[in-house]
Design an enzyme around this catalytic site. Sequence first.
Site, mmCIF file in Angstrom:
data_model
loop_
_atom_site.group_PDB
_atom_site.id
_atom_site.type_symbol
_atom_site.label_atom_id
_atom_site.label_comp_id
_atom_site.label_asym_id
_atom_site.label_seq_id
_atom_site.Cartn_x
_atom_site.Cartn_y
_atom_site.Cartn_z
ATOM 1 N N THR A 18 0.834 -1.210 0.000
ATOM 2 C CA THR A 18 0.000 0.000 0.000
ATOM 3 C C THR A 18 0.866 1.257 0.000
ATOM 4 O O THR A 18 0.525 2.264 -0.590
ATOM 5 C CB THR A 18 -0.912 0.023 1.252
ATOM 6 N N SER A 113 6.095 4.347 8.338
ATOM 7 C CA SER A 113 4.937 5.099 8.792
ATOM 8 C C SER A 113 4.667 4.954 10.288
ATOM 9 O O SER A 113 5.500 5.289 11.109
ATOM 10 C CB SER A 113 3.719 4.709 7.961
ATOM 11 N N LYS A 126 10.054 4.004 0.378
ATOM 12 C CA LYS A 126 9.074 4.214 -0.685
ATOM 13 C C LYS A 126 9.574 5.259 -1.666
ATOM 14 O O LYS A 126 10.350 6.149 -1.309
ATOM 15 C CB LYS A 126 7.703 4.589 -0.114
ATOM 16 N N ASP A 277 1.858 10.618 13.301
ATOM 17 C CA ASP A 277 2.491 9.301 13.335
ATOM 18 C C ASP A 277 3.989 9.383 13.036
ATOM 19 O O ASP A 277 4.563 10.462 12.975
ATOM 20 C CB ASP A 277 1.790 8.349 12.367
ATOM 21 N N ASP A 281 2.388 11.858 8.432
ATOM 22 C CA ASP A 281 1.288 12.054 7.490
ATOM 23 C C ASP A 281 -0.084 11.780 8.110
ATOM 24 O O ASP A 281 -1.098 12.159 7.544
ATOM 25 C CB ASP A 281 1.490 11.259 6.184
ATOM 26 N N ARG A 282 -0.113 11.130 9.264
ATOM 27 C CA ARG A 282 -1.409 10.882 9.899
ATOM 28 C C ARG A 282 -1.700 11.923 10.974
ATOM 29 O O ARG A 282 -0.785 12.580 11.455
ATOM 30 C CB ARG A 282 -1.417 9.505 10.564
ATOM 31 N N THR A 344 -8.464 2.015 -0.828
ATOM 32 C CA THR A 344 -7.581 2.367 0.280
ATOM 33 C C THR A 344 -6.171 2.665 -0.221
ATOM 34 O O THR A 344 -5.653 1.964 -1.073
ATOM 35 C CB THR A 344 -7.529 1.176 1.263
ATOM 36 N N GLU A 363 -8.828 9.533 4.573
ATOM 37 C CA GLU A 363 -9.056 8.114 4.847
ATOM 38 C C GLU A 363 -9.414 7.940 6.313
ATOM 39 O O GLU A 363 -8.975 8.720 7.169
ATOM 40 C CB GLU A 363 -7.788 7.317 4.574
ATOM 41 N N GLU A 364 -10.140 6.874 6.597
ATOM 42 C CA GLU A 364 -10.520 6.597 7.976
ATOM 43 C C GLU A 364 -9.311 6.323 8.860
ATOM 44 O O GLU A 364 -9.409 6.390 10.075
ATOM 45 C CB GLU A 364 -11.497 5.420 8.043
ATOM 46 N N SER A 365 -8.182 5.986 8.242
ATOM 47 C CA SER A 365 -6.990 5.613 8.999
ATOM 48 C C SER A 365 -6.182 6.839 9.413
ATOM 49 O O SER A 365 -4.965 6.828 9.350
ATOM 50 C CB SER A 365 -6.140 4.668 8.154
HETATM 51 C C1 G1P Z 1 -3.191 1.326 5.944
HETATM 52 C C2 G1P Z 1 -4.455 2.141 5.972
HETATM 53 C C3 G1P Z 1 -4.576 2.966 4.711
HETATM 54 C C4 G1P Z 1 -3.320 3.824 4.553
HETATM 55 C C5 G1P Z 1 -2.084 2.950 4.619
HETATM 56 C C6 G1P Z 1 -0.805 3.783 4.599
HETATM 57 O O1 G1P Z 1 -3.213 0.442 4.861
HETATM 58 O O2 G1P Z 1 -5.593 1.318 6.098
HETATM 59 O O3 G1P Z 1 -5.724 3.757 4.777
HETATM 60 O O4 G1P Z 1 -3.338 4.509 3.321
HETATM 61 O O5 G1P Z 1 -2.090 2.183 5.819
HETATM 62 O O6 G1P Z 1 -0.742 4.655 5.678
HETATM 63 P P1 G1P Z 1 -3.627 -1.103 5.010
HETATM 64 O O7 G1P Z 1 -2.740 -1.704 6.062
HETATM 65 O O8 G1P Z 1 -5.054 -1.103 5.454
HETATM 66 O O9 G1P Z 1 -3.439 -1.683 3.642
HETATM 67 ZN ZN ZN Z 2 2.446 7.589 8.047
#
Ligand code: G1P
Ligand code: ZN
Length: 543
Positions: A18, A113, A126, A277, A281-282, A344, A363-365
């Site tokens: 991701t 992250s 990344k 975080d 970014d969070r 996502t 995003e919800e995260s």
């Molecule tokens: C998780 C979060 C997603 C976010 C990503 C990177 O990914 O759910 O929203 O973009 O971390 O910070 P996931 O582990 O669900 O694939």
């Molecule tokens: Zn992050």
Amino acid sequence: MDVITVATDPIEGQKPGTSGLRKKTRVFMGPHYLENFVQAIFDGIGGAQGKTLVLGGDGRYFNDRAAQVILRMAAAQGARRVIVGAGALLSTPAASNLIRTRRTDGGIILSASHNPGGPDEDFGVKFNTPNGGPAPQDVTERIHAASMRVSDYRILESQDIDLSRPGETTLGATTVEVVDPVADYAALMERLFDFDRIAALFAGGFRMRYDAMNAVTGPYARAILEGRLGAPEGTVVNGHPLPDFGGMHPDPNPIWAKELMDAMMAEGAPDLGAASDGDGDRNMIVGPHTYVTPSDSLAVLAANAHLCPGYADGLEGVARSMPTSRAVDRVAQARGMAFYETPTGWKFFGNLLDDGRVTLCGEESAGTGSAHVREKDGLWAVLMWLNLLAATGKTVPRVMADHWAEFGRDFYSRHDYEGLDAGVAGKLMEDLRLRLDDIAGTEWGGRMVEAADEFAYDDPVDGSRAEAQGLRVRFSGGGRIVFRLSGTGTSGATLRVYLEDYTDDPARFGEDPQVALAPMIAAADALAGIAARTGRTAPDVRT
Ligand code: G1P
Ligand code: ZN
């Protein structure tokens, strides 16, 4: 200084997920592991020759060593210039900003992250493209393909470069430009937000607690909040980036930011609590006795962005990831904004932002961001909240109450089951997927399923299609459950169950989400057989 060519063999599993390649730190420290992947990045982007790249990371264990290796490889392969944050530090949004404003060929960000850091924890690498955003799928596929045929890499034999302070040096024919990691980012924030008004808020006695979780945003938050905005010293806590984040799990949610939550739920709590975080970014937003879910935060920011100078002309549109609650949809509809639902991962917002279709996304995260960079941005979200509180004179609980009164409330929670056997988790998803067609029209916990499908996304800008992006079950009355496997884990599988339900009954606005969502929680277990298949009777994390 000699360029050495080191023979190597492809290493299995160097497939970016991701958000880049994440592995245990010791895996990255293993023979050739980092070098192979960096070579794959260079090969995947057509070589480093003549390129200008940005480099920095969140300061976690191995960040400094990895940066030196990457610099030597970039130099050996003819990069024109590498712009590095002092101390090899750059938050993800600050890196995105530099990549864009310096018109570079992209950048390498060292981070896992929100995952813990240290020799026995996680590390990550990344690549972001010249627009400042995470590499899209075609690029990550080229990088992965390159990793599978790498046979050697070139690296310069040299001493470490001094990255401790800003300045320019050369490494071979490459210019290494060390920059203040905060300066450009702080200037950008000052253009977007009403710093005078926020400073007046602090001058008037407004109290805030910003928890940097011993991660990268410490220096940013200290410089901006305590420096430029005049918040009292001590507003920023855990403000020095540490290689192991001081043992903290730098994920800003009520579980991992417990210290902050406790402070905000106590008597005499500050007016605003916030956290970010590992790589910045969070974000997490919490008022006195009031936790704001990221989905609600996105909706509130969409409804109020025009109060900030950088967004005074209104928003082109908004986008949210599919599992994010539908609170922002209601704002978009009421205000006539374009709206998009994406898979996502931040990379799916890139085209929409580049094409000017949306200004705000989230995003919800705990990720929220805008067109100012091409990553989500923790401190930016916090500043936007500060701007909105300063402009309206409202408290956080008042903002939420007013928002729900206007739009209704979307109760929301995500339940994570971590470290599952990958086979068991895969089978759970597969079996549910096969049953989706039969589920529609059936009743679970007294609620009727209106529709059930597997989410796929057709990018309206480049026409690319992303399939298998999660299973969604929609209930009558506005309930929804989404099932998805994480794409960022480093061991086993993580099942994410996203639960939401809607009410426009003011008498229910104050309900505890876990209570309000009880029917959805029961339906999720019944639908997927979570307890029976995994042996887990409760999730590891509830956000
Ligand atoms: C998780 C979060 C997603 C976010 C990503 C990177 O990914 O759910 O929203 O973009 O971390 O910070 P996931 O582990 O669900 O694939
Ligand atoms: Zn992050």
